[in-house]
Design a protein around this motif. Structure first.
Motif, PDB file in Angstrom:
ATOM      1  N   VAL A   1       1.326   0.790  -4.472  1.00 44.79           N
ATOM      2  CA  VAL A   1       2.614   1.466  -4.668  1.00 44.79           C
ATOM      3  C   VAL A   1       2.543   2.899  -4.151  1.00 44.79           C
ATOM      4  O   VAL A   1       3.440   3.373  -3.441  1.00 44.79           O
ATOM      5  CB  VAL A   1       3.015   1.444  -6.151  1.00 44.79           C
ATOM      6  CG1 VAL A   1       4.179   2.387  -6.420  1.00 44.79           C
ATOM      7  CG2 VAL A   1       3.378   0.024  -6.585  1.00 44.79           C
ATOM      8  N   ALA A   2       1.476   3.605  -4.490  1.00 43.59           N
ATOM      9  CA  ALA A   2       1.339   4.996  -4.055  1.00 43.59           C
ATOM     10  C   ALA A   2       1.226   5.094  -2.537  1.00 43.59           C
ATOM     11  O   ALA A   2       1.861   5.951  -1.903  1.00 43.59           O
ATOM     12  CB  ALA A   2       0.120   5.627  -4.727  1.00 43.59           C
TER      13      ALA A   2
ATOM     14  N   TYR B   1      11.332  -0.880   6.135  1.00 46.28           N
ATOM     15  CA  TYR B   1      11.071  -1.881   5.108  1.00 46.28           C
ATOM     16  C   TYR B   1       9.830  -2.722   5.445  1.00 46.28           C
ATOM     17  O   TYR B   1       9.146  -3.220   4.548  1.00 46.28           O
ATOM     18  CB  TYR B   1      12.277  -2.803   4.935  1.00 46.28           C
ATOM     19  CG  TYR B   1      13.546  -2.086   4.520  1.00 46.28           C
ATOM     20  CD1 TYR B   1      13.503  -0.830   3.913  1.00 46.28           C
ATOM     21  CD2 TYR B   1      14.800  -2.641   4.761  1.00 46.28           C
ATOM     22  CE1 TYR B   1      14.660  -0.162   3.545  1.00 46.28           C
ATOM     23  CE2 TYR B   1      15.974  -1.984   4.392  1.00 46.28           C
ATOM     24  CZ  TYR B   1      15.901  -0.748   3.786  1.00 46.28           C
ATOM     25  OH  TYR B   1      17.052  -0.097   3.423  1.00 46.28           O
ATOM     26  N   SER B   2       9.545  -2.854   6.737  1.00 42.22           N
ATOM     27  CA  SER B   2       8.382  -3.654   7.146  1.00 42.22           C
ATOM     28  C   SER B   2       7.060  -2.950   6.886  1.00 42.22           C
ATOM     29  O   SER B   2       5.992  -3.554   7.031  1.00 42.22           O
ATOM     30  CB  SER B   2       8.479  -4.001   8.636  1.00 42.22           C
ATOM     31  OG  SER B   2       8.261  -2.846   9.440  1.00 42.22           O
TER      32      SER B   2
ATOM     33  N   LEU C   1       7.449  -4.415  -1.771  1.00 40.30           N
ATOM     34  CA  LEU C   1       8.826  -4.241  -1.292  1.00 40.30           C
ATOM     35  C   LEU C   1       9.565  -3.190  -2.113  1.00 40.30           C
ATOM     36  O   LEU C   1      10.272  -2.341  -1.559  1.00 40.30           O
ATOM     37  CB  LEU C   1       9.562  -5.578  -1.355  1.00 40.30           C
ATOM     38  CG  LEU C   1       9.322  -6.541  -0.196  1.00 40.30           C
ATOM     39  CD1 LEU C   1       9.974  -7.890  -0.466  1.00 40.30           C
ATOM     40  CD2 LEU C   1       9.841  -5.957   1.112  1.00 40.30           C
ATOM     41  N   VAL C   2       9.411  -3.243  -3.426  1.00 46.00           N
ATOM     42  CA  VAL C   2      10.075  -2.254  -4.280  1.00 46.00           C
ATOM     43  C   VAL C   2       9.585  -0.855  -3.935  1.00 46.00           C
ATOM     44  O   VAL C   2      10.385   0.094  -3.813  1.00 46.00           O
ATOM     45  CB  VAL C   2       9.823  -2.567  -5.770  1.00 46.00           C
ATOM     46  CG1 VAL C   2      10.331  -1.428  -6.651  1.00 46.00           C
ATOM     47  CG2 VAL C   2      10.505  -3.873  -6.161  1.00 46.00           C
ATOM     48  N   ALA C   3       8.267  -0.714  -3.746  1.00 46.18           N
ATOM     49  CA  ALA C   3       7.688   0.597  -3.444  1.00 46.18           C
ATOM     50  C   ALA C   3       8.091   1.100  -2.070  1.00 46.18           C
ATOM     51  O   ALA C   3       8.153   2.316  -1.845  1.00 46.18           O
ATOM     52  CB  ALA C   3       6.165   0.526  -3.541  1.00 46.18           C
TER      53      ALA C   3
ATOM     54  N   VAL D   1      10.988  -0.190  -0.078  1.00 44.59           N
ATOM     55  CA  VAL D   1      12.435  -0.171   0.139  1.00 44.59           C
ATOM     56  C   VAL D   1      13.106   0.939  -0.661  1.00 44.59           C
ATOM     57  O   VAL D   1      14.038   1.591  -0.166  1.00 44.59           O
ATOM     58  CB  VAL D   1      13.046  -1.541  -0.213  1.00 44.59           C
ATOM     59  CG1 VAL D   1      14.571  -1.496  -0.116  1.00 44.59           C
ATOM     60  CG2 VAL D   1      12.481  -2.620   0.704  1.00 44.59           C
ATOM     61  N   GLY D   2      12.644   1.171  -1.883  1.00 38.58           N
ATOM     62  CA  GLY D   2      13.266   2.195  -2.716  1.00 38.58           C
ATOM     63  C   GLY D   2      13.313   3.567  -2.054  1.00 38.58           C
ATOM     64  O   GLY D   2      14.397   4.124  -1.828  1.00 38.58           O
ATOM     65  N   PRO D   3      12.151   4.144  -1.691  1.00 36.63           N
ATOM     66  CA  PRO D   3      12.168   5.470  -1.035  1.00 36.63           C
ATOM     67  C   PRO D   3      12.876   5.453   0.314  1.00 36.63           C
ATOM     68  O   PRO D   3      13.616   6.383   0.643  1.00 36.63           O
ATOM     69  CB  PRO D   3      10.678   5.790  -0.873  1.00 36.63           C
ATOM     70  CG  PRO D   3       9.976   4.942  -1.864  1.00 36.63           C
ATOM     71  CD  PRO D   3      10.776   3.687  -1.976  1.00 36.63           C
ATOM     72  N   ALA D   4      12.633   4.396   1.110  1.00 35.16           N
ATOM     73  CA  ALA D   4      13.226   4.348   2.445  1.00 35.16           C
ATOM     74  C   ALA D   4      14.747   4.296   2.378  1.00 35.16           C
ATOM     75  O   ALA D   4      15.444   5.037   3.090  1.00 35.16           O
ATOM     76  CB  ALA D   4      12.689   3.140   3.214  1.00 35.16           C
ATOM     77  N   ALA D   5      15.277   3.412   1.531  1.00 37.12           N
ATOM     78  CA  ALA D   5      16.731   3.299   1.404  1.00 37.12           C
ATOM     79  C   ALA D   5      17.329   4.587   0.852  1.00 37.12           C
ATOM     80  O   ALA D   5      18.422   5.005   1.265  1.00 37.12           O
ATOM     81  CB  ALA D   5      17.078   2.109   0.502  1.00 37.12           C
ATOM     82  N   GLY D   6      16.626   5.224  -0.078  1.00 35.27           N
ATOM     83  CA  GLY D   6      17.114   6.479  -0.634  1.00 35.27           C
ATOM     84  C   GLY D   6      17.226   7.567   0.415  1.00 35.27           C
ATOM     85  O   GLY D   6      18.220   8.295   0.472  1.00 35.27           O
TER      86      GLY D   6
END
Length: 272
Positions: A28-29, A68-69, A129-131, A133-138
């Motif tokens: 995650v980090a 995302y990839s 994916l959560v780790a 997509v979250g920052p990237a989409a934000g």
């Protein structure tokens, strides 16, 4: 012991020890920081904030899938490691002896590890994916760029990412079965994923014909399965990448070869 009970036993081993969640936290980090940092750099450039009109990406529509990839293109070493540890931990701590006493059919034990690996791989894929997509989409949303989260293509990419994580865990189990020594197995995994293949794929952009070979390497096949990769910015090879299904088949073949080799040459040997 039946296959179902053996699988339940393997899952219990995985989730009652600290190894899986330690790797999950590091995953995650690692991918989260990479995703946030690269998203900011690319979005800053693509939005024109950097004072130029070219940017790093050819199209803003390419930014979301590229970012995302990252879950697989930079994070695939984690499911590979967890798969390797599923087996080598037992060799190191000599817990395979009671396992084989409870389930004398060694093939059943290996199949149970593979079944548990599918579940662990899917879990790690979702976490990654959560780790990512979250920052990237934000960041993309903050710059007014499309996050593509409403696109079916994006969700298909997510599904293929989880599939890639599952296949990487299976490859790791095969490597762990083949290379019994835990330290040696980890060194081999890290050396290949962090040095050998990245160097080969970068070199393919400068050596004619090499890219037609490197596209079949496991990391390249994984990127093809997912459908996007940060390597698209760092390589200039001329060979066409594998299609998503060809990448999946290639990874499956790697998993089958390593598992079969491990079963034939190591798994059936006496446990020290």
């Amino acid at each position: 012991m039946s296959f179902a009970r053996a699988t339940r036993s393997e899952l219990t081993k995985q989730f009652t020890t600290s190894g899986w969640w330690i790797l999950a936290i590091v995953l995650v980090a690692y991918v989260g920081f990479t995703s946030a940092g690269l998203a900011f750099a690319l979005a800053f450039s693509a939005s024109g904030s950097a004072g130029n009109t070219t940017g790093l990406a050819a199209s803003t529509e390419d930014l979301a899938p590229l970012l995302y990839s990252l879950a697989t293109s930079v994070g695939y070493v984690f499911p590979l490691l967890i798969g390797t540890l599923i087996v080598t931990v037992e060799f190191r701590h000599k817990t395979l002896t009671p396992t084989f006493l409870a389930t004398p059919a060694r093939g059943t034990v290996l199949l149970a590890k593979l079944a548990s690996g599918v579940i662990v791989g899917a879990l790690f894929g979702i976490i990654a994916l959560v780790a990512t997509v979250g920052p990237a989409a934000g960041v993309l949303g903050g710059f007014g760029l499309a996050t593509e989260l409403g696109s079916l293509d994006t969700w298909a990419l997510f599904a293929r990412t989880v599939a890639a994580f599952v296949l990487w865990v299976l490859i790791g189990i095969g490597i762990g079965a083949l290379v019994r020594n835990q330290v040696a197995a980890i060194v081999i995994v890290l050396a290949f994923t962090q040095l050998v293949e990245p160097i080969a794929r970068v070199a393919a952009g400068f050596v004619d014909g090499l890219d037609s070979v490197t596209r079949f390497l496991p990391g390249a096949a994984s990127d093809s399965l997912v459908g996007a990769s940060v390597f698209s910015f760092t390589t200039t090879g001329s060979a066409d990448a594998l299609s998503w299904w060809q990448g999946g088949v290639a990874l499956l073949v790697y998993a089958a070869v390593f598992v079969l080799a491990g079963h034939i040459f190591s798994w059936r040997r006496d446990v020290d």
